[in-house]
Each structure stands twice: as C-alpha cells, then as structure tokens.
Design an enzyme around this catalytic site. Structure first.
Site, PDB file in Angstrom:
ATOM      1  N   VAL A 179      24.823 -24.219 -56.702  1.00  0.00           N
ATOM      2  CA  VAL A 179      26.060 -24.807 -56.181  1.00  0.00           C
ATOM      3  C   VAL A 179      26.558 -25.887 -57.140  1.00  0.00           C
ATOM      4  CG1 VAL A 179      27.124 -26.027 -54.250  1.00  0.00           C
ATOM      5  CG2 VAL A 179      25.350 -24.310 -53.816  1.00  0.00           C
ATOM      6  N   LYS A 180      27.801 -25.699 -57.572  1.00  0.00           N
ATOM      7  CA  LYS A 180      28.396 -26.623 -58.539  1.00  0.00           C
ATOM      8  C   LYS A 180      29.154 -27.704 -57.776  1.00  0.00           C
ATOM      9  CE  LYS A 180      30.447 -25.738 -63.047  1.00  0.00           C
ATOM     10  NZ  LYS A 180      31.381 -24.863 -63.745  1.00  0.00           N
ATOM     11  N   VAL A 181      28.797 -28.955 -58.040  1.00  0.00           N
ATOM     12  CA  VAL A 181      29.329 -30.086 -57.284  1.00  0.00           C
ATOM     13  C   VAL A 181      29.957 -31.090 -58.256  1.00  0.00           C
ATOM     14  CG1 VAL A 181      28.656 -32.009 -55.769  1.00  0.00           C
ATOM     15  CG2 VAL A 181      27.472 -29.819 -55.574  1.00  0.00           C
TER      16      VAL A 181
END
Ligand code: E4P
Length: 217
Positions: A86-88
């Site tokens: 998951v890219k945050v």
C-alpha cells in the site's frame, strides 16, 4: 538491487518480466490515468492483472488523504492480492497510517518523499519502502542523488529495515548512480532498464565474432 518498473502499462510490464530481471511494479494515480484506467472497480482489477504478470511487490496508492480513509482504502487494496504494497503519501495522516499498517501486518511504500527528514519519519513509522523522487528533485535544479546518499547514511546509522526505493528515475545513469549509492530498489521506465544492456563495443564485438565464425564454416 531490486528492479521495479514504474508503469501501469501491461505490455511494458510483460516485456520487463520476460527479460527475467523484474522484481516488482510501482504505479500511481497519474500512471493509471495515462493508461486510461478509471473508476474504482477498473483500477482494482488492473492491480490484480499486474499481480498476475509479475512475481514481486506491486505498489498500489491510496487516494484518501485522511487517516480513516487511508486505512479503509489500504485494507481493501491489501486484500486484493498478497503482492500488494500500500502506497501512502508523506503527510501527517499518512505517517499515522504507515504506523497503523505496520502494526497490522500490511506492507507499505511511503511515497512523495523529498527530504532526509521525511525518510527518517517514514522509517520510524515502520514503512517497508521509502520512495525518494530523485528525478523531480533534479527537475527543480537540485540534486536528487544526494538525497539517496543521505537516506542511506541515516538508515545505516540506525539499522532501519525500511528499503530505499529510488523513484522518479528518468534514465539509465540514475539507475547506475543509485546502485553505487546503495539504494535497495530502483523504479523507473522500461527504457532505464533497457539502457543497461547497451554498449557499442558489445555490438561491434558480436558482429566480429559472427563474421569470423562464418569465415571458417
Ligand atoms: C514512484 O513510485 C512514482 O510512481 C514515480 O517514480 C514518479 O515518477 P515521475 O516523477 O517520473 O512521475
């Protein structure tokens, strides 16, 4: 050094995969839009399609910018496939979300990192990858590569396990310089990987070998 390709284009992902050196894929909302992938369901399906082509990690970015929204989206993305990371974004609620995901066994890539301080914070929050955007730093007449060196030094000082994912790679020399500086991963266009293949002396040498072989056969 791991090689990721920075695209949502399935043909290019397949081509890099077939070369046999691909370790993963990074995407972002702009790359999805570039391929004409719009609408939540189509985007989610596209992530699964990418995971079915490559064997490694596939970064999928949250759109929400508030903590609750990022958690909801990130959990949905992580459930899609076990290759999803998951890219945050590196914002206040993003840091909180990185810590939450780290505590709940969801792997993360902290994106839009432009300073050593942001990278330190991402590591403290338990990000699996940190993405310094070196090309965009070069674009504003600053030195993207020196950021990689600074983060490497900080992470080594404290044995942080967060992997440095050199992002916004624009060309092959970026890949080579990042490798020299000890970046754990690079993500770039297919051309930046293809460029590693090329040397005129290889072409000249091969031509000569084949010509000499033909003379004797
Ligand atoms: C990283 O994960 C980003 O998708 C990417 O590298 C951004 O690169 P750009 O500056 O070429 O858009």
């Amino acid at each position: 050094m791991k090689f990721f390709i920075d695209t949502a284009n399935l043909d290019q992902i397949r081509e890099a995969q077939q070369l046999g050196v691909l370790d993963g894929v990074t995407t972002n909302p702009s790359l999805m839009a570039k391929e004409g992938i719009t609408g939540r369901n189509n985007i989610l399906k596209h992530y699964v399609d990418i995971c079915n082509i490559v064997e490694g990690d596939v970064s999928a970015e949250v759109i929400a910018t508030d903590f609750e929204g990022m958690i909801k989206e990130g959990e949905e993305l992580a459930e899609l496939h076990d290759q999803i990371v998951v890219k945050v974004p590196m914002i206040r609620d993003g840091v909180k979300a990185l810590k939450y995901f780290s505590d709940h066994g969801i792997r993360t890539n902290c994106t839009l990192v432009f300073s050593p301080g942001q990278a330190l914070l991402a590591a403290k929050a338990g990000a699996n990858y940190v993405s310094p955007f070196i090309g965009r730093i070069d674009d504003i007449s600053s030195d993207g590569l020196s950021l990689i060196a600074e983060i490497r030094q900080i992470y080594d000082n404290y044995a942080f396990q967060t992997e440095i994912l050199a992002a916004s790679i624009r060309h092959t020399m970026h890949v080579i310089e990042c490798a020299k500086l000890g970046a754990d991963v690079m993500t770039g266009p297919l051309s930046s990987i293809d460029g590693l293949l090329k040397h005129p002396l290889t072409d000249i040498g091969l031509e000569k070998f084949l010509a000499d072989y033909k003379k004797g056969n």
